[in-house]
Design a protein around this motif. Structure first.
Motif, PDB file in Angstrom:
ATOM      1  N   UNK A 175     -25.392  25.793  13.076  1.00 45.13           N
ATOM      2  CA  UNK A 175     -24.068  25.558  11.913  1.00 45.13           C
ATOM      3  C   UNK A 175     -24.750  24.508  11.312  1.00 45.13           C
ATOM      4  N   UNK A 176     -24.625  24.028   9.570  1.00 39.90           N
ATOM      5  CA  UNK A 176     -24.260  23.252   9.203  1.00 39.90           C
ATOM      6  C   UNK A 176     -25.954  22.765   8.541  1.00 39.90           C
ATOM      7  N   UNK A 177     -26.836  23.894   9.119  1.00 38.79           N
ATOM      8  CA  UNK A 177     -28.360  23.563   7.903  1.00 38.79           C
ATOM      9  C   UNK A 177     -29.226  24.332   6.980  1.00 38.79           C
ATOM     10  N   UNK A 178     -27.109  24.654   6.562  1.00 41.17           N
ATOM     11  CA  UNK A 178     -27.856  25.161   4.879  1.00 41.17           C
ATOM     12  C   UNK A 178     -28.432  26.937   5.178  1.00 41.17           C
ATOM     13  N   UNK A 179     -29.100  27.537   5.822  1.00 45.23           N
ATOM     14  CA  UNK A 179     -29.505  28.698   5.671  1.00 45.23           C
ATOM     15  C   UNK A 179     -28.979  29.688   7.066  1.00 45.23           C
ATOM     16  N   UNK A 180     -29.104  30.403   6.285  1.00 45.62           N
ATOM     17  CA  UNK A 180     -28.820  31.788   8.038  1.00 45.62           C
ATOM     18  C   UNK A 180     -27.601  31.960   8.136  1.00 45.62           C
ATOM     19  N   UNK A 181     -27.068  32.118   9.324  1.00 41.82           N
ATOM     20  CA  UNK A 181     -25.833  32.451   9.807  1.00 41.82           C
ATOM     21  C   UNK A 181     -25.019  31.256  10.606  1.00 41.82           C
ATOM     22  N   UNK A 182     -24.159  31.024  10.885  1.00 37.25           N
ATOM     23  CA  UNK A 182     -23.663  30.411  11.988  1.00 37.25           C
ATOM     24  C   UNK A 182     -23.194  31.460  13.309  1.00 37.25           C
TER      25      UNK A 182
END
Length: 416
Positions: free
Chosen positions: A204-211
């Protein structure tokens, strides 16, 4: 998706996931269980050697060789099952032998605790259809609000599946442990396992993809299934590989076991599931909507059964979660849309992690009531129901989440 069988005699058996129920070839191997004294039976560290050297283990191996010789079988593998106080031996039958006749004869031998065919299982998913509208769990379940209360922190989830890629940016650092229980070489990254893992624990919160639904859970990526081809997520498993992975999950004290797969009713797996459920492990199984009872292990008492919202499911108690066009991770820096009960089960496993973080001592009965929150409020029957994640988290947190109406629910569960 197509699924298949590891054994050479069954490479031609192809499964089409939840869309088509294919017929498996007759089993060519049997599993023979010999009794072992539980205090002395322990798998070697890391399972690199299979067994610790001990006189009783040597005696059981000798008995297994004698049995194989007597019944015209070939001893090919073995594994300790401390949870059941057993050693499990894999024996190959000669061409023309009947698995039913051999297992019946072995079961009547006083040296044998039990015997059964080595059965085929397969994961449950469907080929993605780009015409379906996007239905992300993050939107339907209000993950941002739920994560303000719980992220699955420190909850151990065992994903029993094909291999998981820990290089994808959404999974880097999210996999606590990877173990291989398939006798086909080293652990490898594969499609289905990576897709299921992303739904459960994507960063979560890494700026890419999904959560992921439970981004701070500890994921044990246990490879008990194998991908059939490079261009397909088709994956298959069998009784022996699954039993080894379940045994390992029990030894590692996993609190949740995700089984996004299906197959025939299996005695050895039932016994291991009994141990897990008795130990208050939450087992989540994907429903096969082509099987009248939902397929095994989803149909087994105590297993939390999950299916996609639009699945043709009528069995009581099934939880329905988003199952179409779910964005998730793939090996490498890739993402794609997936469909099927496999991924609904992954979502439910993630939700259980959120609940168990908030209520570590929750019982199986209490968890059932929480996951069927609307039932507890008298708003639904035990027929298949769409899960209300907001209601579930509100019941254990006793705080208003994204649906304040459920904050006054009457189900009592232990708090942290």
């Amino acid at each position: 998706m197509k699924r298949g069988w590891l054994l050479l005699a069954m490479l031609c058996a192809v499964y089409f996931g939840a869309a088509v129920q294919a017929q498996a070839q007759p089993p060519s191997q049997v599993l023979v269980m010999l009794r072992a004294a539980a205090p002395h039976l322990r798998a070697a560290d890391g399972y690199a050697l299979g067994y610790t050297a001990a006189p009783d283990e040597t005696a059981r191996l000798r008995i297994a060789r004698e049995l194989a010789h007597q019944y015209g079988l070939q001893l090919v593998d073995n594994w300790p099952m401390p949870a059941l106080a057993l050693d499990c031996f894999v024996m190959r039958m000669a061409p023309g032998m009947s698995a039913d006749q051999i297992t019946q004869a072995l079961s009547h031998d006083t040296r044998v605790e039990s015997a059964q065919p080595r059965q085929a299982f397969h994961t449950l998913s469907k080929d993605p259809d780009p015409l379906y509208s996007l239905q992300p769990t993050a939107a339907q379940w209000h993950l941002a609000e739920l994560h303000a209360l719980s992220t699955g922190r420190n909850i151990a989830i065992a994903e029993v599946d094909s291999g998981v890629d820990n290089v994808n940016p959404d999974l880097a650092g999210q996999i606590t442990e990877q173990r291989n229980f398939v006798d086909d070489g080293a652990y490898r990254a594969e499609l289905h396992g990576t897709e299921v893992a992303g739904i459960i624990v994507a960063r979560e919160g890494n700026g890419v993809g999904i959560v992921g639904v439970a981004p701070q859970a500890h994921l044990l990526a246990l490879r008990a299934c194998w991908q059939l081809s490079q261009d397909s997520a088709a994956a298959a498993c069998d009784s022996f590989t699954l039993a080894k992975a379940l045994q390992y999950a029990l030894e590692k004290h996993a609190q949740i076991i995700n089984l996004s797969l299906t197959g025939p009713d299996d005695r050895l797996l039932r016994r291991l599931l009994d141990v897990a459920i008795a130990s208050r492990v939450t087992v989540v199984g994907a429903v096969d909507d082509t099987a009248a009872d939902g397929g095994f292990p989803a149909s087994y008492p105590g297993v939390v059964a999950a299916a996609g919202e639009h699945a043709a499911v009528t069995r009581n108690g099934v939880l329905l979660a988003p199952g179409e066009d779910i964005p998730t991770t793939q090996p490498g820096a890739r993402w794609n849309l997936v469909n099927g009960s496999s991924f609904a089960a992954a979502e439910v496993s993630g939700l259980v992690a959120l609940v168990r973080e908030l209520s570590p001592d929750i019982t199986l009965t209490q968890l059932h009531d929480v996951l069927h929150a609307r039932t507890a409020l008298g708003l639904a029957s035990m027929r298949p129901m769409t899960i209300d994640a907001c209601a579930a988290v509100a019941q254990v947190s006793h705080r208003c989440t994204c649906d304040c109406a459920v904050a006054h629910a009457s189900v009592e569960v232990p708090r942290r």
